[in-house]
Motif scaffolding. Structure first.
Motif: not given
Length: 156
Positions: A98, A100, A142
């Motif tokens: 990811s 992110e 996250s």
């Protein structure tokens, strides 16, 4: 004795291209000569020097070609959209897939990574307050996972 970072340096292939790139990030141009350009990170306190030359071909290693810029937690949450607005792609960190932003509770920080035109690793990084009961967590989380953990830890 030490009060902060005065300067850091990165190698670049083309100073003109790099100057435009770092200006697009909002860094204030300080000065340049034939093969170097400097940008204020914190005006009057610290700056980033860009050095044009063949050194940009040096194989990447974080100890050689990496800079982390301090940002607020709220700005880090919006970092992907901000980078995209500048036509810059975020990149995964390490073995992550990811792009992110993520939290490192045991280090008390959060990050997102991207690269400059020469492949130098750039990071937007924020300090975070970590409750004592969560400081043992060493996995990368996250923002969603982190904020759920925070809510759960406050409800105890």
């Amino acid at each position: 004795m030490i009060n902060g970072l005065y300067e850091a340096h990165l190698p670049v292939e083309n100073l003109e291209i790099s100057i435009k790139f770092y200006q697009s990030l909002g860094l204030k141009f300080a000065w340049r000569d034939e093969e170097t350009a400097f940008f204020w990170l914190e005006e009057g306190k610290s700056w980033l020097g860009l050095w044009e030359g063949m050194e940009y071909q040096t194989t990447y290693h974080p100890s050689l070609r990496h800079i982390a810029f301090r940002v607020s937690y709220e700005d880090l949450k919006k970092s992907i959209e901000w980078l995209e607005s500048l036509e810059i792609k975020a990149v995964p960190f390490g073995s992550r897939t990811s792009v992110e932003p993520f939290i490192r509770p045991h280090q008390g920080n959060a990050s997102v990574y991207f690269r400059d035109p020469d492949g130098n690793s750039l990071e937007l990084m924020s300090y975070i307050d970590v409750p004592d009961q969560l400081k043992h967590i060493s996995e990368k989380l996250s923002f969603e996972e982190w904020e759920k953990l925070l809510i759960n830890s406050q409800n105890r």
